[in-house]
Design an enzyme around this catalytic site. Structure first.
Site, PDB file in Angstrom:
ATOM      1  CG  HIS A   8      -0.265  -0.099   2.632  1.00  0.00           C
ATOM      2  ND1 HIS A   8       0.059  -0.699   3.371  1.00  0.00           N
ATOM      3  CD2 HIS A   8      -0.093   0.725   3.120  1.00  0.00           C
ATOM      4  CE1 HIS A   8       0.203  -0.457   4.084  1.00  0.00           C
ATOM      5  NE2 HIS A   8       0.457   1.433   4.272  1.00  0.00           N
ATOM      6  CD  GLU A  56      -1.978   2.336   6.090  1.00  0.00           C
ATOM      7  OE1 GLU A  56      -2.363   1.023   6.201  1.00  0.00           O
ATOM      8  OE2 GLU A  56      -1.104   3.111   6.423  1.00  0.00           O
ATOM      9  CG  HIS A  72       2.077  10.513  -9.673  1.00  0.00           C
ATOM     10  ND1 HIS A  72       3.558  11.175  -9.746  1.00  0.00           N
ATOM     11  CD2 HIS A  72       2.261   9.432 -10.068  1.00  0.00           C
ATOM     12  CE1 HIS A  72       4.142   9.786 -10.940  1.00  0.00           C
ATOM     13  NE2 HIS A  72       3.086   8.674 -11.085  1.00  0.00           N
ATOM     14  CD  GLU A 118       0.479   7.694 -14.066  1.00  0.00           C
ATOM     15  OE1 GLU A 118       0.591   6.600 -15.046  1.00  0.00           O
ATOM     16  OE2 GLU A 118       1.498   8.987 -13.571  1.00  0.00           O
TER      17      GLU A 118
END
Length: 127
Positions: A8, A56, A72, A118
């Site tokens: 994550h 998360e 990002h 993105e």
């Protein structure tokens, strides 16, 4: 021995419900797990499948953001124009309209706490 999987990315959020709506309602992510700790911290993990890896969302007052543009998160999408239209139709601004790099079409939005997201639709990889 070494890294075997991506699990994550942790994002600090100012408003957990606002962030949940963005990721679940606009990007269609599903919950993996949620932890509500006694100290006021809430951790909500989300992914496209409801299974790791994922994002998360970490709510811990007080919120001190500094996302900048150095970080990002990239999500693979299908039908990028439709995803961008759904986000725009919700009133959410598009940071960068869809553009092409090689075999990928990419757009960027920011989440409620300013993190750059993105959205990436890849054509079949070139032979």
């Amino acid at each position: 021995m070494g890294v075997t999987a991506f699990l994550h990315v942790k994002l600090d959020v100012a408003d957990l419900e606002r962030a949940r709506r963005f990721y679940c309602d606009l990007l269609s992510l599903r919950p993996i797990v949620r932890y509500d700790r006694d100290d006021g911290v809430t951790i909500l993990q989300l992914s496209p499948t409801g299974e790791p890896p994922g994002v998360e969302l970490w709510y811990e007052p007080p919120f001190r953001p500094d996302p900048g543009d150095r970080l990002h998160i990239a999500f693979a999408v299908t039908d990028l124009p439709a995803v961008v239209a759904r986000i725009r139709d919700s009133g959410w601004p598009i940071e960068r309209e869809p553009f092409r790099i090689g075999h990928e079409q990419i757009a960027f939005v920011r989440d409620p706490d300013g993190y750059l997201i993105e959205l990436n639709e890849a054509d079949a990889a070139p032979a």
